[in-house]
Design an enzyme around this catalytic site. Structure first.
Site, PDB file in Angstrom:
ATOM      1  N   GLU A 133      10.561  17.163  33.605  1.00  9.83           N
ATOM      2  CA  GLU A 133      10.898  16.488  34.861  1.00  9.83           C
ATOM      3  C   GLU A 133      11.029  17.503  35.989  1.00  9.83           C
ATOM      4  OE1 GLU A 133      14.244  14.010  32.389  1.00  9.83           O
ATOM      5  OE2 GLU A 133      14.770  15.689  33.669  1.00  9.83           O
ATOM      6  N   PRO A 134       9.941  18.115  36.381  1.00 11.40           N
ATOM      7  CA  PRO A 134      10.038  19.142  37.414  1.00 11.40           C
ATOM      8  C   PRO A 134      10.258  18.557  38.812  1.00 11.40           C
ATOM      9  CG  PRO A 134       7.752  18.786  36.812  1.00 11.40           C
ATOM     10  CD  PRO A 134       8.562  17.914  35.899  1.00 11.40           C
ATOM     11  N   TYR A 158      15.014  19.622  47.791  1.00 11.61           N
ATOM     12  CA  TYR A 158      16.442  19.529  48.105  1.00 11.61           C
ATOM     13  C   TYR A 158      16.758  19.970  49.531  1.00 11.61           C
ATOM     14  CZ  TYR A 158      16.221  19.215  43.097  1.00 11.61           C
ATOM     15  OH  TYR A 158      15.870  18.834  41.836  1.00 11.61           O
ATOM     16  N   ARG A 209      21.025  23.975  52.061  1.00 12.79           N
ATOM     17  CA  ARG A 209      21.007  24.846  50.883  1.00 12.79           C
ATOM     18  C   ARG A 209      21.649  26.218  51.084  1.00 12.79           C
ATOM     19  NH1 ARG A 209      18.533  24.348  46.571  1.00 12.79           N
ATOM     20  NH2 ARG A 209      17.716  26.451  46.651  1.00 12.79           N
ATOM     21  N   CYS A 223      29.007  22.579  64.744  1.00  9.83           N
ATOM     22  CA  CYS A 223      30.236  23.205  65.219  1.00  9.83           C
ATOM     23  C   CYS A 223      31.191  23.554  64.089  1.00  9.83           C
ATOM     24  CB  CYS A 223      30.874  22.336  66.283  1.00  9.83           C
ATOM     25  SG  CYS A 223      29.863  22.397  67.770  1.00  9.83           S
ATOM     26  N   GLU A 224      30.743  24.419  63.239  1.00 11.24           N
ATOM     27  CA  GLU A 224      31.530  25.174  62.266  1.00 11.24           C
ATOM     28  C   GLU A 224      30.562  26.201  61.702  1.00 11.24           C
ATOM     29  OE1 GLU A 224      32.241  23.045  58.348  1.00 11.24           O
ATOM     30  OE2 GLU A 224      31.867  21.346  59.664  1.00 11.24           O
ATOM     31  N   TYR A 270      24.677  26.257  48.517  1.00 12.00           N
ATOM     32  CA  TYR A 270      24.414  27.015  47.296  1.00 12.00           C
ATOM     33  C   TYR A 270      24.304  28.524  47.543  1.00 12.00           C
ATOM     34  CZ  TYR A 270      22.737  22.411  45.703  1.00 12.00           C
ATOM     35  OH  TYR A 270      22.599  21.087  45.389  1.00 12.00           O
TER      36      TYR A 270
END
Ligand code: PLP
Length: 413
Positions: free
Chosen positions: A259-260, A356, A298, A328-329, A302
């Site tokens: 399931e790539p 993703y 990402r 704004c952070e 991550y």
């Protein structure tokens, strides 16, 4: 895709924008298929959550791919994109029995990852075959957010619970048609993967009616030149030999499934954003783009390091930059990156933006989600329009008479 093509796309469709190269997706699909050409029955089920645009799903369907789905909505998207139900597998985690029953009613294959639902489903629908997701408790690599096969992981049925699993199957008389594992992203060590596969083969021997064994995914792709990636060809050779031997022992030719997600679409995608401001501070030079982690989370989520190229000035002298977003952070795409000199208005190209990225985009800061473009046979095809203000307020209920604006209130002494 040439830089000039990308610049034209940004000009035509605006920025920020995601661009996907259909040819690269096909190349990756063929590469994985070739690596396992020694297996009689191979099935690749594209993991829809990586990039679920319906036109991308149609592309996958045209290649002969199946579809791996994790929500009933992805199942419905797959059906809408033309997949036949038997080419879709539903592999959710922690969803309700009702959602699984809804998927089963649509005719898609079911993968169950816990004993509670297995027992309930088997008792109610002993005639519907199901696949079971096993947790082999093997760390295949990657960080703990994306590695899902280890002992503390919430995914799968522990191999230590096989006796309980077998009891449920026997009592409900349900039919197990597949065995599955998905150890998470970033397989670095093929031997570790093969070791987990052995556990799967061992488990498979307990079931007489199998059609397939699904080895999940987690292939690591390169993020820049010289990066280590999963050696698909070597994995193909080793696992093919082992799988064919197992089928002989089992007495039947089974389907080998994968399931790539990332492997098929990560490198095919780029994200284009425009530099709004170049800001020199006492410690660095910031390049602020017209996007942020609302569109591309990402790096922040991550710690993913996506290569950044200034396609507006690809031959300019290199300088160090911190590329940041407009949220704004703290909103950093990359620190201390050597990039060809950036001027305000330049278009930066973020690599590996196929998997993703768009699927994790949000409306945070009340921004529109970007457009998506497919680069196909030398032409740009719009496959998602940029959102508009109407999209932002579409589902909001504007209860106008609940509050009176302060300026209209009569002051009382
Ligand atoms: C996310 C997911 C995949 C895809 O993983 P990649 O690392 O993107 O290839 C495959 N199978 C399942 C069950 C998943 O949840």
């Amino acid at each position: 895709m040439k830089h000039s093509d990308l610049l034209n796309i940004a000009k035509t469709y605006g920025n920020p924008v995601y661009v996907y190269d259909s040819e690269k997706i096909v190349t990756q699909f063929d590469r994985l298929t070739n690596a396992f050409k020694g297996v009689q029955k191979l099935k690749l089920n594209y993991a829809a959550k990586a990039l679920s645009n319906i036109t991308i799903l149609r592309l996958m369907n045209s290649l002969g791919s199946g579809l791996d789905t994790v929500s009933i909505q992805e199942v419905k998207l797959g059906l809408l994109a033309g997949f036949s139900p038997e080419d879709i597998i539903f592999t959710p985690n922690g969803v309700s029995l009702e959602e699984i029953e809804e998927a089963a009613a649509l005719g898609v294959r079911i993968n169950i990852d816990n004993l509670s639902v297995l027992e309930q489903f088997g008792s109610k629908h002993p005639d519907i075959p199901v696949c079971i997701r096993i947790n082999p408790h093997v760390m295949a690599g990657g960080n703990s957010n994306i590695s899902v096969g280890h002992i503390d992981s919430k995914f799968g049925i522990s191999i230590h619970q096989i006796p309980h699993l077998l009891r449920i199957v026997e009592l409900t008389k349900m039919n197990i048609n597949g065995i599955h594992m998905h150890t998470g992203s970033d397989i670095l060590d093929i031997d570790v993967f093969l070791y987990a596969s052995e556990i799967l083969f061992e488990t498979a021997k307990n079931f007489k009616g199998l059609d397939f064994i699904d080895f999940g995914s987690g292939f690591k792709v390169p993020y820049r030149e010289g990066d280590i990636e999963t050696n698909i060809e070597e994995l193909g050779k080793k696992l093919t030999t082992r799988f064919n031997a197992f089928c002989k022992e089992y007495g039947r030719e089974l389907t080998l499934a994968f399931e790539p997600g990332k492997f098929l679409v990560s490198e095919a995608g780029v994200f284009l954003a425009r530099v709004n401001v170049v800001k020199q501070t006492t410690s660095t030079v910031f390049a602020s783009v017209d996007s942020g982690f609302n569109h591309f989370i990402r790096p922040m989520l991550y710690g993913a390091s996506h290569h950044i190229v200034n396609i507006s000035n690809p031959h300019g002298r290199e300088r160090y930059y911190s590329v940041v977003g407009y949220i704004c952070e703290t909103d950093t795409f990359g620190n201390n990156r050597r990039i060809n000199e950036i001027s305000e208005g330049d278009i930066l190209c973020f690599k590996n933006a196929g998997a993703y990225c768009f699927t994790m985009a949000s409306n945070y800061n009340s921004r529109y989600r970007p457009a998506e473009v497919l680069w196909h046979k030398g032409k740009a095809v719009l496959i998602r329009e940029r959102e508009t203000f109407d999209d932002l307020i579409k589902n909001q209920v504007d209860v106008k008479d609940l509050f009176v604006p302060a300026r209209e209130k009569v002051s009382v002494k």
